[in-house]
Write a protein that holds these residues in place. Structure first.
Motif, PDB file in Angstrom:
ATOM      1  N   ILE A   7     -45.985 -48.832   2.759  1.00 24.38           N
ATOM      2  CA  ILE A   7     -46.713 -47.582   2.502  1.00 24.38           C
ATOM      3  C   ILE A   7     -45.767 -46.570   1.868  1.00 24.38           C
ATOM      4  O   ILE A   7     -44.657 -46.363   2.365  1.00 24.38           O
ATOM      5  N   GLU A   8     -46.196 -45.986   0.748  1.00 26.70           N
ATOM      6  CA  GLU A   8     -45.461 -44.843   0.196  1.00 26.70           C
ATOM      7  C   GLU A   8     -46.097 -43.577   0.722  1.00 26.70           C
ATOM      8  O   GLU A   8     -47.295 -43.352   0.532  1.00 26.70           O
ATOM      9  N   TRP A   9     -45.274 -42.759   1.372  1.00 27.47           N
ATOM     10  CA  TRP A   9     -45.790 -41.497   1.897  1.00 27.47           C
ATOM     11  C   TRP A   9     -45.553 -40.371   0.920  1.00 27.47           C
ATOM     12  O   TRP A   9     -44.433 -40.141   0.479  1.00 27.47           O
ATOM     13  N   TYR A  10     -46.603 -39.714   0.559  1.00 28.52           N
ATOM     14  CA  TYR A  10     -46.560 -38.524  -0.289  1.00 28.52           C
ATOM     15  C   TYR A  10     -46.523 -37.297   0.625  1.00 28.52           C
ATOM     16  O   TYR A  10     -46.655 -37.428   1.846  1.00 28.52           O
ATOM     17  N   PRO A  11     -46.393 -36.082   0.063  1.00 30.07           N
ATOM     18  CA  PRO A  11     -46.423 -34.880   0.898  1.00 30.07           C
ATOM     19  C   PRO A  11     -47.707 -34.794   1.735  1.00 30.07           C
ATOM     20  O   PRO A  11     -48.739 -35.354   1.358  1.00 30.07           O
ATOM     21  N   THR A  51     -40.470 -45.099  -3.341  1.00 30.02           N
ATOM     22  CA  THR A  51     -41.659 -44.754  -4.148  1.00 30.02           C
ATOM     23  C   THR A  51     -42.077 -45.943  -5.025  1.00 30.02           C
ATOM     24  O   THR A  51     -41.239 -46.612  -5.625  1.00 30.02           O
ATOM     25  N   VAL A  52     -43.384 -46.159  -5.094  1.00 30.39           N
ATOM     26  CA  VAL A  52     -43.950 -47.270  -5.856  1.00 30.39           C
ATOM     27  C   VAL A  52     -43.726 -47.035  -7.350  1.00 30.39           C
ATOM     28  O   VAL A  52     -44.138 -46.005  -7.887  1.00 30.39           O
ATOM     29  N   GLN A  53     -43.080 -47.988  -8.009  1.00 29.56           N
ATOM     30  CA  GLN A  53     -42.923 -47.895  -9.464  1.00 29.56           C
ATOM     31  C   GLN A  53     -44.015 -48.687 -10.163  1.00 29.56           C
ATOM     32  O   GLN A  53     -44.577 -48.227 -11.146  1.00 29.56           O
ATOM     33  N   LEU A  54     -44.291 -49.868  -9.656  1.00 33.11           N
ATOM     34  CA  LEU A  54     -45.380 -50.647 -10.246  1.00 33.11           C
ATOM     35  C   LEU A  54     -45.766 -51.806  -9.343  1.00 33.11           C
ATOM     36  O   LEU A  54     -44.986 -52.245  -8.503  1.00 33.11           O
ATOM     37  N   SER A  61     -52.300 -50.163 -16.138  1.00 33.05           N
ATOM     38  CA  SER A  61     -53.041 -48.902 -15.971  1.00 33.05           C
ATOM     39  C   SER A  61     -52.105 -47.707 -16.115  1.00 33.05           C
ATOM     40  O   SER A  61     -52.544 -46.578 -16.333  1.00 33.05           O
ATOM     41  N   TYR A  62     -50.833 -47.932 -16.002  1.00 35.29           N
ATOM     42  CA  TYR A  62     -49.832 -46.898 -16.258  1.00 35.29           C
ATOM     43  C   TYR A  62     -49.224 -47.060 -17.656  1.00 35.29           C
ATOM     44  O   TYR A  62     -49.216 -46.113 -18.449  1.00 35.29           O
ATOM     45  N   HIS A  63     -48.732 -48.264 -17.962  1.00 37.67           N
ATOM     46  CA  HIS A  63     -47.984 -48.436 -19.216  1.00 37.67           C
ATOM     47  C   HIS A  63     -48.847 -48.238 -20.461  1.00 37.67           C
ATOM     48  O   HIS A  63     -48.406 -47.632 -21.434  1.00 37.67           O
ATOM     49  N   GLU A  64     -50.077 -48.730 -20.438  1.00 35.84           N
ATOM     50  CA  GLU A  64     -50.968 -48.527 -21.598  1.00 35.84           C
ATOM     51  C   GLU A  64     -51.217 -47.033 -21.834  1.00 35.84           C
ATOM     52  O   GLU A  64     -51.247 -46.571 -22.972  1.00 35.84           O
ATOM     53  N   GLY A  86     -36.831 -48.936 -16.980  1.00 36.75           N
ATOM     54  CA  GLY A  86     -35.963 -50.102 -16.867  1.00 36.75           C
ATOM     55  C   GLY A  86     -36.665 -51.419 -16.598  1.00 36.75           C
ATOM     56  O   GLY A  86     -36.117 -52.480 -16.851  1.00 36.75           O
ATOM     57  N   ASP A  87     -37.893 -51.367 -16.092  1.00 32.13           N
ATOM     58  CA  ASP A  87     -38.656 -52.604 -15.869  1.00 32.13           C
ATOM     59  C   ASP A  87     -39.145 -53.217 -17.182  1.00 32.13           C
ATOM     60  O   ASP A  87     -39.564 -54.379 -17.201  1.00 32.13           O
ATOM     61  N   GLY A  88     -39.141 -52.448 -18.267  1.00 32.77           N
ATOM     62  CA  GLY A  88     -39.487 -52.987 -19.577  1.00 32.77           C
ATOM     63  C   GLY A  88     -40.955 -52.859 -19.968  1.00 32.77           C
ATOM     64  O   GLY A  88     -41.323 -53.124 -21.115  1.00 32.77           O
ATOM     65  N   VAL A 161     -40.903 -40.512 -21.854  1.00 29.34           N
ATOM     66  CA  VAL A 161     -40.112 -40.452 -20.624  1.00 29.34           C
ATOM     67  C   VAL A 161     -40.861 -41.170 -19.507  1.00 29.34           C
ATOM     68  O   VAL A 161     -41.911 -40.735 -19.054  1.00 29.34           O
ATOM     69  N   ASP A 162     -40.302 -42.309 -19.110  1.00 29.94           N
ATOM     70  CA  ASP A 162     -40.874 -43.125 -18.026  1.00 29.94           C
ATOM     71  C   ASP A 162     -39.916 -43.048 -16.846  1.00 29.94           C
ATOM     72  O   ASP A 162     -39.132 -43.955 -16.603  1.00 29.94           O
ATOM     73  N   SER A 163     -39.996 -41.940 -16.135  1.00 29.57           N
ATOM     74  CA  SER A 163     -39.010 -41.645 -15.100  1.00 29.57           C
ATOM     75  C   SER A 163     -39.616 -41.785 -13.714  1.00 29.57           C
ATOM     76  O   SER A 163     -40.811 -42.006 -13.564  1.00 29.57           O
ATOM     77  N   THR A 164     -38.780 -41.603 -12.698  1.00 26.78           N
ATOM     78  CA  THR A 164     -39.294 -41.423 -11.344  1.00 26.78           C
ATOM     79  C   THR A 164     -39.871 -40.005 -11.239  1.00 26.78           C
ATOM     80  O   THR A 164     -39.960 -39.295 -12.234  1.00 26.78           O
ATOM     81  N   ASP A 165     -40.245 -39.609 -10.034  1.00 24.84           N
ATOM     82  CA  ASP A 165     -40.988 -38.348  -9.861  1.00 24.84           C
ATOM     83  C   ASP A 165     -40.213 -37.099 -10.283  1.00 24.84           C
ATOM     84  O   ASP A 165     -38.993 -37.100 -10.289  1.00 24.84           O
ATOM     85  N   PRO A 166     -40.968 -36.034 -10.587  1.00 23.71           N
ATOM     86  CA  PRO A 166     -40.312 -34.763 -10.952  1.00 23.71           C
ATOM     87  C   PRO A 166     -39.675 -34.065  -9.755  1.00 23.71           C
ATOM     88  O   PRO A 166     -39.565 -32.852  -9.717  1.00 23.71           O
ATOM     89  N   GLY A 229     -51.708 -48.099  -7.692  1.00 26.96           N
ATOM     90  CA  GLY A 229     -50.438 -48.040  -6.973  1.00 26.96           C
ATOM     91  C   GLY A 229     -49.893 -46.634  -6.771  1.00 26.96           C
ATOM     92  O   GLY A 229     -48.982 -46.441  -5.977  1.00 26.96           O
ATOM     93  N   TYR A 230     -50.408 -45.665  -7.521  1.00 25.81           N
ATOM     94  CA  TYR A 230     -49.959 -44.282  -7.356  1.00 25.81           C
ATOM     95  C   TYR A 230     -51.079 -43.447  -6.722  1.00 25.81           C
ATOM     96  O   TYR A 230     -52.254 -43.837  -6.778  1.00 25.81           O
ATOM     97  N   ALA A 231     -50.695 -42.279  -6.191  1.00 25.42           N
ATOM     98  CA  ALA A 231     -51.701 -41.352  -5.644  1.00 25.42           C
ATOM     99  C   ALA A 231     -52.451 -40.719  -6.812  1.00 25.42           C
ATOM    100  O   ALA A 231     -52.056 -39.703  -7.357  1.00 25.42           O
TER     101      ALA A 231
END
Ligand code: AG3
Length: 281
Positions: A7-11, A51-54, A61-64, A86-88, A161-166, A229-231
């Motif tokens: 489980i990824e916990w968000y705020p 945190t879930v990257q993919l 649904s993210y990369h496209e 980095g996952d390509g 920019v395909d980064s982790t969270d802000p 996979g993301y909120a």
């Protein structure tokens, strides 16, 4: 038998979870804690610092959505820069455009590239060719994207920019200084796109990034999409330099892509935003 879950916990205690069969890999890289799980229904799951990257099933649904709207809005994207990713998966989508002559990916964490190559079915062949320097249209640079953009003499049509969270380590990628460097390194007509976090759970971060981009780019657009996979909904921000209209895309080029999630014929649906957020933007 005990059921296991990641489980990824968000705020505020909002969680996004997957039932998992087992953890396949775990390491502390130079920059972050990296884990890979085998999920029950979505293939492998890549996690960075919790945190879930993919997930393999649904990563498009993210990369496209990160890649094709800007690529199709730009009249002729030949030079592309990817920061992070980095996952390509992002670079894989970029290279589907035959207008692209050269794409550069600057990823800070070699550990992410290696683990993705070894464990994930996202862009294995592409990562293999990048590592061996055998990909004619793309180059992988292991390094700090902030520093790269400040120092490079290259110019780009599209910067992604395909980064982790802000929040946390990637924070600098959402700063006004960074946007200024990006603007400067775009060609006369250029598009910048970044993922910008969960609409509901990182609303303030989205607003801050939007405001900072507004100070720098000629025009700024926001859009959102439900990412597996993301909120969700997940937000994206586009900065425009020069005479490019992000509300219009090239449907001829879009046809050849045969996309699964992003629907170019309904490009306008990207701009959906909860009313209270739109009013704040
Ligand atoms: N980049 C990560 C987007 C942020 C996800 N955030 C989260 N789950 N809290 C995606 C990497 C895939 N190329």
């Amino acid at each position: 038998e005990q059921e296991r879950a990641f489980i990824e916990w968000y705020p505020r205690g909002y969680g996004v979870g997957f039932k998992v069969k087992r953890r396949l890999f775990e390491t502390q890289t130079e920059y972050q804690r990296l884990e890979i799980y085998e999920t029950e229904g979505f293939g492998k799951l890549l996690v960075l610092d919790g945190t879930v990257q993919l997930v393999e099933v649904g990563e498009e649904s993210y990369h496209e959505v990160l890649v094709h709207p800007v690529m199709l809005a730009h009249p002729n994207p030949r030079k592309v820069l990817v920061i992070g990713g980095g996952d390509g998966g992002t670079l894989r989508e970029v290279l589907r455009h035959d207008t692209v002559e050269k794409a550069i990916m600057v990823e800070i964490d070699e550990g992410v590239v290696e683990a993705s190559y070894l464990y994930l079915d996202v862009a294995k062949d592409l990562l293999d060719r990048l590592i061996k320097k055998e990909e004619p249209r793309a180059e992988l640079i292991i390094g700090d994207g902030v520093k790269y953009l400040r120092e490079t003499d290259e110019r780009f049509d599209v910067i992604i920019v395909d980064s982790t969270d802000p929040v946390g380590p990637a924070k600098l990628l959402f700063s006004e200084e960074f946007y200024r460097d990006a603007y400067e390194k775009l060609n006369e007509k250029g598009l910048y796109v970044t993922q910008a976090g969960s609409v509901y759970l990182f609303t303030n971060e989205l607003l801050d990034a939007y405001k900072a981009m507004k100070k720098v780019f000629d025009r700024v657009y926001y859009f959102s999409f439900p990412v597996i996979g993301y909120a969700s909904p997940w937000s994206f921000l586009v900065g425009v330099k020069g005479d490019v209209d992000f509300t219009r895309i090239d449907l001829e080029r879009a046809k050849k892509l045969d996309l699964y999630y992003y629907d170019p014929e309904r490009h306008e649906t990207l701009f959906q935003m909860p009313r209270y957020v739109r009013k704040l933007l």
